[in-house]
Design a protein around this motif. Structure first.
Motif, short mmCIF file in Angstrom:
data_model
loop_
_atom_site.label_atom_id
_atom_site.label_comp_id
_atom_site.label_asym_id
_atom_site.label_seq_id
_atom_site.Cartn_x
_atom_site.Cartn_y
_atom_site.Cartn_z
N ALA A 231 0.85 -1.20 0.00
CA ALA A 231 0.00 0.00 0.00
C ALA A 231 0.88 1.25 0.00
O ALA A 231 1.26 1.73 1.06
N THR A 232 1.19 1.75 -1.17
CA THR A 232 2.05 2.93 -1.26
C THR A 232 1.19 4.16 -1.52
O THR A 232 0.41 4.55 -0.67
N GLU A 233 1.34 4.81 -2.67
CA GLU A 233 0.59 6.04 -2.92
C GLU A 233 -0.91 5.75 -2.96
O GLU A 233 -1.35 4.76 -3.53
N GLY A 234 -1.67 6.65 -2.35
CA GLY A 234 -3.10 6.42 -2.20
C GLY A 234 -3.45 5.71 -0.92
O GLY A 234 -4.63 5.55 -0.59
N GLY A 235 -2.42 5.26 -0.19
CA GLY A 235 -2.63 4.68 1.13
C GLY A 235 -3.37 3.36 1.10
O GLY A 235 -3.47 2.67 0.08
N VAL A 236 -3.91 3.00 2.26
CA VAL A 236 -4.57 1.70 2.40
C VAL A 236 -5.81 1.61 1.50
O VAL A 236 -6.00 0.62 0.79
N LEU A 237 -6.63 2.65 1.49
CA LEU A 237 -7.84 2.58 0.68
C LEU A 237 -7.51 2.57 -0.80
O LEU A 237 -8.13 1.84 -1.58
N ALA A 269 -3.64 13.94 11.97
CA ALA A 269 -4.57 15.01 12.32
C ALA A 269 -3.86 16.36 12.34
O ALA A 269 -4.39 17.37 11.85
N HIS A 270 -2.65 16.39 12.89
CA HIS A 270 -1.91 17.66 12.99
C HIS A 270 -1.48 18.18 11.61
O HIS A 270 -1.46 19.40 11.39
N THR A 271 -1.15 17.28 10.70
CA THR A 271 -0.66 17.69 9.39
C THR A 271 -1.76 17.79 8.34
O THR A 271 -1.51 18.19 7.20
N GLY A 272 -2.98 17.41 8.72
CA GLY A 272 -4.10 17.53 7.79
C GLY A 272 -4.21 16.40 6.79
O GLY A 272 -4.85 16.57 5.74
N MET A 273 -3.60 15.25 7.08
CA MET A 273 -3.68 14.10 6.16
C MET A 273 -4.75 13.13 6.61
O MET A 273 -4.86 12.84 7.80
N ASP A 274 -5.52 12.62 5.67
CA ASP A 274 -6.42 11.50 5.96
C ASP A 274 -5.54 10.26 6.04
O ASP A 274 -4.92 9.87 5.04
N PRO A 275 -5.45 9.60 7.20
CA PRO A 275 -4.51 8.47 7.32
C PRO A 275 -4.83 7.30 6.40
O PRO A 275 -3.92 6.56 6.01
N TYR A 276 -6.08 7.15 6.02
CA TYR A 276 -6.45 6.02 5.18
C TYR A 276 -6.14 6.26 3.70
O TYR A 276 -6.21 5.35 2.89
N HIS A 277 -5.81 7.51 3.38
CA HIS A 277 -5.47 7.86 2.00
C HIS A 277 -3.99 8.17 1.83
O HIS A 277 -3.53 8.38 0.70
N ALA A 278 -3.23 8.24 2.92
CA ALA A 278 -1.84 8.69 2.87
C ALA A 278 -0.89 7.53 2.62
O ALA A 278 -1.09 6.41 3.11
N ILE A 279 0.18 7.81 1.92
CA ILE A 279 1.17 6.81 1.48
C ILE A 279 1.61 5.94 2.65
O ILE A 279 1.84 6.42 3.76
N SER A 280 1.71 4.63 2.40
CA SER A 280 1.91 3.71 3.52
C SER A 280 2.80 2.53 3.14
O SER A 280 2.45 1.37 3.37
N GLU A 281 3.97 2.82 2.55
CA GLU A 281 4.97 1.78 2.36
C GLU A 281 5.17 1.04 3.67
O GLU A 281 5.34 1.65 4.73
N GLY A 282 5.15 -0.29 3.62
CA GLY A 282 5.25 -1.09 4.84
C GLY A 282 3.94 -1.71 5.25
O GLY A 282 3.91 -2.62 6.10
N THR A 283 2.85 -1.27 4.64
CA THR A 283 1.54 -1.87 4.90
C THR A 283 1.24 -2.87 3.80
O THR A 283 1.12 -2.49 2.63
N LEU A 284 1.14 -4.14 4.15
CA LEU A 284 0.83 -5.17 3.16
C LEU A 284 -0.66 -5.43 3.14
O LEU A 284 -1.29 -5.58 4.19
#
Length: 356
Positions: A231-237, A269-284
């Motif tokens: 799960a890289t760009e576009g995050g988990v979703l 929350a502090h940086t204004g990113m939706d965590p489910y949409h943010a890049i997540s290298e390391g999430t399989l």
């Protein structure tokens, strides 16, 4: 003139420009380029398949050469590892900025070599040069190669209705770790040093190689894991939708089941990113036969890797849905990853503050 954005090509651009122009036809290409599939697979001999992935060499000197090289290698290795085949070789092209010294190059390459050796990867060819116009962090490209039995690899095309969906580590692992590694003081002043320390510790979790190795030992295809995707760009979703598109299936996802670490939630929350949409290298993202999903999660947890079943694949006509706070909504691609805008804004503010 059309507006252009940074980040990976959209599925529409990829299909319109890239997928219609793939050179010569070759019957030994088992898995050609496809959106949402991390590797290409070719037949190299009867019963033997080779999986290949190509990515930028991404090096950030501010992280220190050891960390920067480790991250660069694991970005490259993670995609190839999702095939389920053993990692074997890498080719490396380094197009470096002129200001890097011989001593700095020695430190960088020594760390790169050790990271590859730790993964059992041999570097077999490449190119190394300094060029005007080249700048960190994108300083070339590399291809990582895995090889093994042709009946022992997986791609997201192999996922099928009924499979359960397993997610490891949780959302926004990469986005959170890179913010903590790049802006530790500013974040600490806002969210506290303990949160930043926890976020910084995620840096060495930005790899899916460990869980891919576990999946190979657990069993692939009908024995358990039917596909894997990083799960890289576009995050988990975004990654989940890529699996659905590649496999031609529908999908039902429970948002609350996706692990969300407290330090990730706070920094996003502090940086204004939706965590489910943010890049997540390391999430399989792994799809698993229904009777084997709980056991696979158990094996991962026993190995110290957080994991959870977050949904299931459905027939294509069932659509793609997201269950959030008791309501069901369409699962749609988030578009441009929010990490790039947030990280770019913070980097610009840091540069302005330093007078550069």
């Amino acid at each position: 003139m059309t507006d252009q954005v940074t980040g990976k090509a959209t599925p529409e651009l990829f299909e319109r420009i890239i997928l219609r122009r793939l050179g010569a036809q070759d019957a030994d290409v088992l898995t050609p380029p496809k959106h949402g599939v991390d590797v290409g697979v070719v037949r190299v001999a009867d019963g033997i398949a080779m999986a290949l992935s190509t990515d930028p060499v991404f090096v950030v000197p501010a992280y220190g050469w050891e960390r920067a090289a480790w991250f660069a290698v694991h970005i490259l290795a993670s995609d190839a590892a999702t095939s389920g085949l053993p990692l074997r070789w890498m080719t490396v092209d380094l197009n470096l900025p002129p200001e890097i010294t011989d001593d700095e190059l020695t430190q960088l390459w020594d760390a790169f070599h050790r990271a590859c050796a730790d993964l059992g990867i041999a570097i077999v060819t490449g190119h190394t040069a300094r060029y005007d116009g080249c700048a960190w962090p994108m300083v070339g490209g590399a291809t990582c190669i895995a090889m093994g039995s042709s009946d022992a690899y997986v791609t997201p095309e192999m996922a099928r209705p009924g499979d359960r969906i397993v997610v490891t580590k949780g959302a926004a692992i990469e986005a959170t770790a890179l913010f903590a590694a790049t802006f530790p003081d500013r974040l600490a002043a806002a969210v506290g040093p303990e949160t930043v320390a926890a976020a910084d510790a995620l840096f060495e979790r930005m790899t899916v190689v460990p869980e891919a190795v576990i999946a190979r030992g657990f069993g692939l295809r009908d024995r358990g894991v039917t596909s894997m995707h990083d799960a890289t760009e576009g995050g988990v979703l975004g990654g989940l939708l890529e699996v659905s598109a590649a496999s031609g299936t529908g999908m039902r996802i429970e948002l609350d089941a996706i692990p969300l670490r407290p330090e990730v939630a706070t920094i996003c929350a502090h940086t204004g990113m939706d965590p489910y949409h943010a890049i997540s290298e390391g999430t399989l993202i792994a799809t698993v036969r229904p009777g084997r999903a709980a056991a696979f999660v158990g094996v991962l947890i026993d190995a110290g890797i957080d994991a959870a079943v977050v949904g299931e694949l459905l027939p294509a006509d069932a659509g793609r849905t997201l269950e959030r706070a008791g309501a069901t909504e369409p699962l749609e691609h988030p578009g441009l990853d929010p990490f790039w805008r947030a990280f770019g804004a913070w980097a610009a503010e840091a540069a302005a503050g330093s007078g550069s």
